[in-house]
Design a protein around this motif. Sequence first.
Motif, PDB file in Angstrom:
ATOM      1  N   GLU A 188       1.179  -1.250  -0.163  1.00  0.00           N
ATOM      2  CA  GLU A 188      -0.008   0.150   0.071  1.00  0.00           C
ATOM      3  C   GLU A 188       0.975   1.174   0.078  1.00  0.00           C
ATOM      4  O   GLU A 188       1.809   1.300   0.707  1.00  0.00           O
ATOM      5  CB  GLU A 188      -0.964  -0.133   1.291  1.00  0.00           C
ATOM      6  CG  GLU A 188      -1.743   1.254   1.338  1.00  0.00           C
ATOM      7  CD  GLU A 188      -2.654   1.510   0.383  1.00  0.00           C
ATOM      8  OE1 GLU A 188      -2.354   2.183  -0.581  1.00  0.00           O
ATOM      9  OE2 GLU A 188      -3.882   0.998   0.290  1.00  0.00           O
ATOM     10  N   ILE A 189       0.624   2.171  -0.834  1.00  0.00           N
ATOM     11  CA  ILE A 189       1.464   3.201  -1.099  1.00  0.00           C
ATOM     12  C   ILE A 189       0.783   4.540  -0.641  1.00  0.00           C
ATOM     13  O   ILE A 189       1.480   5.818  -0.642  1.00  0.00           O
ATOM     14  CB  ILE A 189       2.054   3.611  -2.398  1.00  0.00           C
ATOM     15  CG1 ILE A 189       0.956   3.650  -3.472  1.00  0.00           C
ATOM     16  CG2 ILE A 189       3.061   2.191  -2.589  1.00  0.00           C
ATOM     17  CD1 ILE A 189       1.562   3.887  -4.968  1.00  0.00           C
ATOM     18  N   LEU A 221       6.147   4.965  -1.829  1.00  0.00           N
ATOM     19  CA  LEU A 221       6.764   4.369  -2.842  1.00  0.00           C
ATOM     20  C   LEU A 221       8.338   4.672  -2.458  1.00  0.00           C
ATOM     21  O   LEU A 221       9.273   3.782  -3.186  1.00  0.00           O
ATOM     22  CB  LEU A 221       6.677   5.101  -4.066  1.00  0.00           C
ATOM     23  CG  LEU A 221       5.378   4.794  -4.974  1.00  0.00           C
ATOM     24  CD1 LEU A 221       5.061   5.836  -5.956  1.00  0.00           C
ATOM     25  CD2 LEU A 221       5.335   3.320  -5.508  1.00  0.00           C
ATOM     26  N   VAL A 278       1.764  -2.834  -6.185  1.00  0.00           N
ATOM     27  CA  VAL A 278       0.935  -2.102  -5.394  1.00  0.00           C
ATOM     28  C   VAL A 278      -0.635  -2.358  -5.453  1.00  0.00           C
ATOM     29  O   VAL A 278      -1.064  -2.482  -6.350  1.00  0.00           O
ATOM     30  CB  VAL A 278       1.211  -0.415  -6.245  1.00  0.00           C
ATOM     31  CG1 VAL A 278       0.252   0.489  -5.392  1.00  0.00           C
ATOM     32  CG2 VAL A 278       2.686  -0.038  -6.040  1.00  0.00           C
ATOM     33  N   THR A 313      -3.777  -0.478  -3.947  1.00  0.00           N
ATOM     34  CA  THR A 313      -4.138   0.853  -3.329  1.00  0.00           C
ATOM     35  C   THR A 313      -5.642   1.418  -3.771  1.00  0.00           C
ATOM     36  O   THR A 313      -5.993   0.677  -5.001  1.00  0.00           O
ATOM     37  CB  THR A 313      -3.263   1.951  -3.487  1.00  0.00           C
ATOM     38  OG1 THR A 313      -3.508   3.084  -3.028  1.00  0.00           O
ATOM     39  CG2 THR A 313      -2.747   2.140  -5.175  1.00  0.00           C
ATOM     40  N   ALA A 345       4.258   5.238  -9.798  1.00  0.00           N
ATOM     41  CA  ALA A 345       4.563   3.813  -9.435  1.00  0.00           C
ATOM     42  C   ALA A 345       5.290   3.414 -10.561  1.00  0.00           C
ATOM     43  O   ALA A 345       6.205   2.761 -10.452  1.00  0.00           O
ATOM     44  CB  ALA A 345       3.097   3.106  -8.975  1.00  0.00           C
ATOM     45  N   VAL A 389       7.517  -0.679 -10.713  1.00  0.00           N
ATOM     46  CA  VAL A 389       6.731  -1.709 -10.111  1.00  0.00           C
ATOM     47  C   VAL A 389       6.210  -2.967 -11.143  1.00  0.00           C
ATOM     48  O   VAL A 389       6.028  -2.633 -12.338  1.00  0.00           O
ATOM     49  CB  VAL A 389       5.391  -1.220  -9.150  1.00  0.00           C
ATOM     50  CG1 VAL A 389       5.907  -0.178  -8.170  1.00  0.00           C
ATOM     51  CG2 VAL A 389       4.396  -0.675 -10.083  1.00  0.00           C
ATOM     52  N   TYR A 431      -0.057  -2.882 -10.782  1.00  0.00           N
ATOM     53  CA  TYR A 431      -0.514  -1.769 -10.135  1.00  0.00           C
ATOM     54  C   TYR A 431      -1.990  -2.287  -9.821  1.00  0.00           C
ATOM     55  O   TYR A 431      -2.889  -2.248 -10.771  1.00  0.00           O
ATOM     56  CB  TYR A 431      -0.429  -0.369 -10.486  1.00  0.00           C
ATOM     57  CG  TYR A 431      -0.955   0.820  -9.794  1.00  0.00           C
ATOM     58  CD1 TYR A 431       0.175   1.602  -9.171  1.00  0.00           C
ATOM     59  CD2 TYR A 431      -2.143   1.251  -9.721  1.00  0.00           C
ATOM     60  CE1 TYR A 431      -0.288   2.453  -8.373  1.00  0.00           C
ATOM     61  CE2 TYR A 431      -2.442   2.331  -9.183  1.00  0.00           C
ATOM     62  CZ  TYR A 431      -1.571   2.867  -8.229  1.00  0.00           C
ATOM     63  OH  TYR A 431      -2.040   4.046  -7.632  1.00  0.00           O
TER      64      TYR A 431
END
Length: 268
Positions: A56-57, A68, A86, A88, A97, A102, A105
């Motif tokens: 979770e960012i 991040l 990620v 979120t 991101a 990453v 997402y």
Amino acid sequence: MKKYSYIIIDDNAEDILKTHALAEEFSELTCIATATNYQDGLNLVLEHKPSFIFLEIDPKELSSNLSLSFINELHRYLTEVPKIIVTTSAKELAFDAIQYNVFDYILKPVLEIDLLKIILKLDKTTLEANAAKIKNRINTSVIPALQPAQIDKPLILCIKSYGDYRYISTDDICYFQADNNSTDIYLSSGEMITAFKTLKHFEFVLSHPFVRIHNSFIINQNYISRIHSGHSVCYIKNSPKKIPFSKTYKSNVDLIITNFSAGNYLEV
């Protein structure tokens, strides 16, 4: 079947439980630990080095310090950083991101299809990495010539019982069926042989084309003639036998379908 370990780092305990419960449906995924803040998450990742991290960012609990920048901290300590996924509710952070490279997402809530896509991407990445390593070895090493008999030689399975040694080519095995602490092996000839090993044992010692699709069955995908998702069964070639598959191993059946469609394939 490739196994992947993961850690969930999220300030929301309820979201952790939901993601963990959903991931438990996939036999390929193993949860190592969970954390609700930056420091605990960092310590767990450095200790266990999972295959990937649900991160979770955009936390509601600001004291958790999740962002991040957590990825930058991992690069300070690890030569090979776990893949970051990620999870979120913040759509607007997707571009940021991407700059951190990453692996995926996902907008909450995490869905079953999201996890299936992750597994497929991980498998594809692993295969590509292995292919690159093999190519590199070929380019940098002198490889002795193989005799014709050594090429594409099938694996031989030896079933031992009280001094009796039975040798079976794995190419001739249609499927394995659990029977308490033993396993029944069904051959393309229609013969059945019992081995005094658990199904779990065969799951770990055998790889492609053998795939576990049920608590009681491992199937040789080369003998599948039909997959009926509605009835949750696989049909065996030249046989009336139908092998059930369970929800727990549905992702394995999806991988079989993907494997079929990746070859010389025409769908009508």
